[in-house]
Design a protein around this motif. Structure first.
Motif, PDB file in Angstrom:
ATOM      1  N   THR A  56       0.851  -1.183   0.000  1.00 21.64           N
ATOM      2  CA  THR A  56       0.000   0.000   0.000  1.00 21.64           C
ATOM      3  C   THR A  56       0.890   1.237   0.000  1.00 21.64           C
ATOM      4  O   THR A  56       1.813   1.344   0.821  1.00 21.64           O
ATOM      5  CB  THR A  56      -0.925   0.030   1.231  1.00 21.64           C
ATOM      6  OG1 THR A  56      -1.854  -1.061   1.150  1.00 21.64           O
ATOM      7  CG2 THR A  56      -1.718   1.336   1.297  1.00 21.64           C
ATOM      8  N   LEU A  78      -1.529  -0.817  -3.652  1.00 20.62           N
ATOM      9  CA  LEU A  78      -2.796  -0.109  -3.571  1.00 20.62           C
ATOM     10  C   LEU A  78      -2.542   1.390  -3.445  1.00 20.62           C
ATOM     11  O   LEU A  78      -1.689   1.827  -2.679  1.00 20.62           O
ATOM     12  CB  LEU A  78      -3.587  -0.598  -2.357  1.00 20.62           C
ATOM     13  CG  LEU A  78      -4.884   0.144  -2.024  1.00 20.62           C
ATOM     14  CD1 LEU A  78      -5.922  -0.056  -3.136  1.00 20.62           C
ATOM     15  CD2 LEU A  78      -5.446  -0.325  -0.684  1.00 20.62           C
ATOM     16  N   TYR A 123      -4.696   4.649  -2.454  1.00 17.38           N
ATOM     17  CA  TYR A 123      -5.960   5.063  -1.842  1.00 17.38           C
ATOM     18  C   TYR A 123      -6.627   6.189  -2.637  1.00 17.38           C
ATOM     19  O   TYR A 123      -5.971   6.978  -3.330  1.00 17.38           O
ATOM     20  CB  TYR A 123      -5.717   5.580  -0.425  1.00 17.38           C
ATOM     21  CG  TYR A 123      -5.715   4.533   0.653  1.00 17.38           C
ATOM     22  CD1 TYR A 123      -6.806   3.698   0.848  1.00 17.38           C
ATOM     23  CD2 TYR A 123      -4.621   4.401   1.504  1.00 17.38           C
ATOM     24  CE1 TYR A 123      -6.805   2.750   1.856  1.00 17.38           C
ATOM     25  CE2 TYR A 123      -4.610   3.463   2.517  1.00 17.38           C
ATOM     26  CZ  TYR A 123      -5.710   2.630   2.694  1.00 17.38           C
ATOM     27  OH  TYR A 123      -5.708   1.709   3.687  1.00 17.38           O
ATOM     28  N   ASN A 166      -9.257  -1.054  -8.063  1.00 15.75           N
ATOM     29  CA  ASN A 166      -9.962  -1.515  -6.870  1.00 15.75           C
ATOM     30  C   ASN A 166     -11.254  -0.713  -6.766  1.00 15.75           C
ATOM     31  O   ASN A 166     -11.246   0.468  -6.378  1.00 15.75           O
ATOM     32  CB  ASN A 166      -9.104  -1.317  -5.620  1.00 15.75           C
ATOM     33  CG  ASN A 166      -9.761  -1.890  -4.384  1.00 15.75           C
ATOM     34  OD1 ASN A 166     -10.312  -2.986  -4.425  1.00 15.75           O
ATOM     35  ND2 ASN A 166      -9.715  -1.154  -3.281  1.00 15.75           N
ATOM     36  N   SER A 194     -14.005  -3.965  -3.495  1.00 14.78           N
ATOM     37  CA  SER A 194     -14.103  -3.986  -2.037  1.00 14.78           C
ATOM     38  C   SER A 194     -15.572  -4.015  -1.638  1.00 14.78           C
ATOM     39  O   SER A 194     -16.378  -3.237  -2.158  1.00 14.78           O
ATOM     40  CB  SER A 194     -13.422  -2.749  -1.442  1.00 14.78           C
ATOM     41  OG  SER A 194     -12.047  -2.758  -1.703  1.00 14.78           O
ATOM     42  N   VAL A 238     -12.375  -8.387  -2.621  1.00 13.08           N
ATOM     43  CA  VAL A 238     -11.382  -8.155  -1.580  1.00 13.08           C
ATOM     44  C   VAL A 238     -12.112  -7.774  -0.297  1.00 13.08           C
ATOM     45  O   VAL A 238     -12.949  -6.872  -0.300  1.00 13.08           O
ATOM     46  CB  VAL A 238     -10.401  -7.034  -1.975  1.00 13.08           C
ATOM     47  CG1 VAL A 238      -9.417  -6.757  -0.841  1.00 13.08           C
ATOM     48  CG2 VAL A 238      -9.656  -7.412  -3.246  1.00 13.08           C
ATOM     49  N   TYR A 242     -11.974  -7.397   4.195  1.00 15.82           N
ATOM     50  CA  TYR A 242     -11.234  -7.306   5.441  1.00 15.82           C
ATOM     51  C   TYR A 242     -11.629  -8.559   6.218  1.00 15.82           C
ATOM     52  O   TYR A 242     -12.775  -8.681   6.650  1.00 15.82           O
ATOM     53  CB  TYR A 242     -11.614  -6.044   6.204  1.00 15.82           C
ATOM     54  CG  TYR A 242     -11.216  -4.784   5.476  1.00 15.82           C
ATOM     55  CD1 TYR A 242     -10.043  -4.121   5.800  1.00 15.82           C
ATOM     56  CD2 TYR A 242     -12.007  -4.268   4.444  1.00 15.82           C
ATOM     57  CE1 TYR A 242      -9.668  -2.961   5.130  1.00 15.82           C
ATOM     58  CE2 TYR A 242     -11.632  -3.114   3.772  1.00 15.82           C
ATOM     59  CZ  TYR A 242     -10.474  -2.467   4.112  1.00 15.82           C
ATOM     60  OH  TYR A 242     -10.097  -1.330   3.448  1.00 15.82           O
ATOM     61  N   ARG A 287      -7.395  -8.011   2.898  1.00 20.79           N
ATOM     62  CA  ARG A 287      -6.515  -6.912   3.280  1.00 20.79           C
ATOM     63  C   ARG A 287      -6.174  -7.076   4.746  1.00 20.79           C
ATOM     64  O   ARG A 287      -7.058  -7.195   5.597  1.00 20.79           O
ATOM     65  CB  ARG A 287      -7.202  -5.578   3.038  1.00 20.79           C
ATOM     66  CG  ARG A 287      -6.381  -4.376   3.482  1.00 20.79           C
ATOM     67  CD  ARG A 287      -6.763  -3.128   2.712  1.00 20.79           C
ATOM     68  NE  ARG A 287      -6.127  -1.936   3.251  1.00 20.79           N
ATOM     69  CZ  ARG A 287      -4.851  -1.611   3.095  1.00 20.79           C
ATOM     70  NH1 ARG A 287      -4.051  -2.417   2.426  1.00 20.79           N
ATOM     71  NH2 ARG A 287      -4.367  -0.503   3.606  1.00 20.79           N
ATOM     72  N   CYS A 322      -7.512  -2.519   9.083  1.00 20.76           N
ATOM     73  CA  CYS A 322      -7.538  -3.954   8.842  1.00 20.76           C
ATOM     74  C   CYS A 322      -6.964  -4.684  10.050  1.00 20.76           C
ATOM     75  O   CYS A 322      -6.245  -4.103  10.859  1.00 20.76           O
ATOM     76  CB  CYS A 322      -6.741  -4.307   7.584  1.00 20.76           C
ATOM     77  SG  CYS A 322      -4.994  -3.869   7.656  1.00 20.76           S
ATOM     78  N   ILE A 360      -3.615  -7.908   0.061  1.00 17.56           N
ATOM     79  CA  ILE A 360      -3.284  -6.482   0.027  1.00 17.56           C
ATOM     80  C   ILE A 360      -2.850  -6.095   1.430  1.00 17.56           C
ATOM     81  O   ILE A 360      -3.637  -6.136   2.382  1.00 17.56           O
ATOM     82  CB  ILE A 360      -4.478  -5.631  -0.425  1.00 17.56           C
ATOM     83  CG1 ILE A 360      -4.969  -6.093  -1.804  1.00 17.56           C
ATOM     84  CG2 ILE A 360      -4.099  -4.157  -0.463  1.00 17.56           C
ATOM     85  CD1 ILE A 360      -6.209  -5.373  -2.284  1.00 17.56           C
ATOM     86  N   ASP A 363      -1.252  -3.924   4.662  1.00 17.11           N
ATOM     87  CA  ASP A 363      -1.358  -2.607   5.262  1.00 17.11           C
ATOM     88  C   ASP A 363      -0.113  -1.776   4.933  1.00 17.11           C
ATOM     89  O   ASP A 363       0.935  -2.310   4.541  1.00 17.11           O
ATOM     90  CB  ASP A 363      -1.520  -2.748   6.776  1.00 17.11           C
ATOM     91  CG  ASP A 363      -1.935  -1.448   7.439  1.00 17.11           C
ATOM     92  OD1 ASP A 363      -2.592  -0.623   6.778  1.00 17.11           O
ATOM     93  OD2 ASP A 363      -1.612  -1.255   8.625  1.00 17.11           O
TER      94      ASP A 363
END
Length: 345
Positions: A13, A43, A45, A101, A173, A191, A193, A214, A285, A311, A313
């Protein structure tokens, strides 16, 4: 789909901006470190409180050789044509593939600030239509006419054309039924959590086949060393707990509600599964914490459940990239597979 390829898709990330004027190099350095460690991408954001993800994705592409930005794509931020044009331009400039994503948006305050009061399930219907139009535009079959509930275009051409092998892979997500339905319609990799062990499917991670998760990882030579680092990085605080409760109150995301209701150690005292950072609003996560052996065995349980996309953190230190990749290599070897984690999307 992610479970059809050898190895794992392992994403880092990109860290959020910290010091003004220095973020460009921070992005480039994070991408280079992750690529060198064996990650296939990272990833990027996208929300009301961060920088433009496409500018970040461009820096990631410029700094790496064979590494894919996984750009969080929210319909309110750009028209589907703008997104398709950007992806096609990246293809022309870099000859590289990116991944998307897809996110419907769950922070009610952020949506309200943008003048959007669309209901939760309808946001996933809009997201589905949005992604379908982006895909149609990138397919290169000629001018596109699209008549949907949320989007309409008339004989819209796309230039430059995007080669078929650079078409973006889709991730989505969302763990609600609306989110899962959108993923099935689009053929996107779901994906999630991951919930606490034993709370979903037929086993600890029984509903993850063909999808991704994630999470964060802190693995060291011993449990004692790993937990010492974990508590140093994510100290408990009353302010953090209150901030997490506030975040829960202003979100209508199903996963936020479920994880917020979890205990700090839902798997028991011997489990590496830890909700502390999430419950104290330090990240979004759960974490796996413990010795290399313990964490690798827990990751094996995800792999056994059919999960092939991870994925991770945001790294807190540069050596986290190599340390994390080594844990996944170890898990694959325990699983009887070659220890190769890097599979580009």
């Amino acid at each position: 789909m992610a479970d059809e390829a050898p190895g794992l898709r392992l994403f880092a990330t990109i860290p959020p901006p910290a010091q003004p004027g220095r973020y460009r190099e921070a992005v480039r350095r994070a991408a280079r470190c992750a690529e060198a460690a064996g990650f296939g991408g990272a990833l990027v954001y996208s929300d009301n409180n961060t920088v433009d993800p496409w500018a970040v994705a461009q820096e990631v592409l410029a700094a790496t050789e064979d590494f894919a930005p996984l750009v969080a794509l929210q319909p309110l931020y750009a028209h589907p044509y703008t997104v398709a044009k950007t992806i096609a331009t990246f293809g022309a400039v870099y000859g590289r593939r990116i991944a998307l994503n897809l996110v419907a948006g769950g922070a009610v305050g952020d949506l309200a600030a943008l003048g959007d009061d669309t209901a939760h399930d309808d946001r996933y219907a809009r997201l589905t239509e949005y992604a379908q139009l982006v895909r149609r535009l990138l397919a290169g079959a000629g001018p596109v006419t699209f008549e949907g509930t949320w989007y309409r275009v008339r004989t819209l051409p796309m230039f430059p054309p995007l080669p078929a092998h650079l078409a973006p892979e889709l991730y989505i997500s969302g763990s609600s039924e609306a989110g899962l339905r959108a993923g099935r319609t689009l053929g996107a990799v779901p994906v999630r959590y991951p919930e606490p062990p034993g709370t979903s499917g037929d086993g600890p991670h029984g509903d993850l086949r063909g999808g991704g998760v994630r999470l964060g990882v802190i693995a060291r030579d011993s449990d004692r060393e790993a937990w010492a680092l974990a508590y140093e990085r994510f100290p408990a605080s009353r302010a953090g707990r209150l901030a997490q409760r506030l975040a829960r109150s202003v979100s209508d995301s199903h996963w936020v509600e479920r994880l917020s209701a979890a205990e700090e150690f839902p798997g028991g005292p011997d489990s590496p599964y830890w909700m502390g950072p999430f419950l104290h609003h330090a990240t979004y996560c759960p974490y796996l914490v413990g010795s290399h052996e313990k964490v690798e065995r827990e990751i094996m349980r995800y792999i056994d459940a059919g999960c092939r996309t991870f994925i991770m953190d945001t790294a807190r230190a540069e050596d986290d990239y190599a340390a994390t990749a080594a844990v996944f290599d170890g898990a694959l070897k325990r699983h009887g597979e070659p220890g190769t984690t890097r599979v580009a999307p």
